[in-house]
Design a protein around this motif. Sequence first.
Motif: not given
Length: 109
Positions: A9-25
């Motif tokens: 992610s290159n936009c709101h990086q930490e937030q978007n990576i965290h959201k993706a990790q939740i969905r992937l889990r």
Amino acid sequence: MKTIITLGSNCHQEQNIHKAQIRLRQTFPGINFTKEEWTEPIGIVSDRFLNCMGSFETSYPLEYIQTCLKEIEIELGDSHENHQQGIVLIDLDLICYGDKKFKEIIWQK
């Protein structure tokens, strides 16, 4: 089947990576993520990327995994139009599925 994906992610990086990790889990129980890594953009002009890798064992077919990754990207607001403007809210790439390799990890040193 051993499966490896990358998240970026290159936009709101930490937030978007965290959201993706939740969905992937939720989608792939037992997925493990590497430490997140800041990288400079390659091939586009943009803010820095935050990247990590995820790995998991699955019996799901390849097509199902590819569909899930695309659905999570769309759910989190990513689009082809954003990418054309250099905005990557979340990019989930399938790197390998069993012995089949799909992409190189360009940001990994």
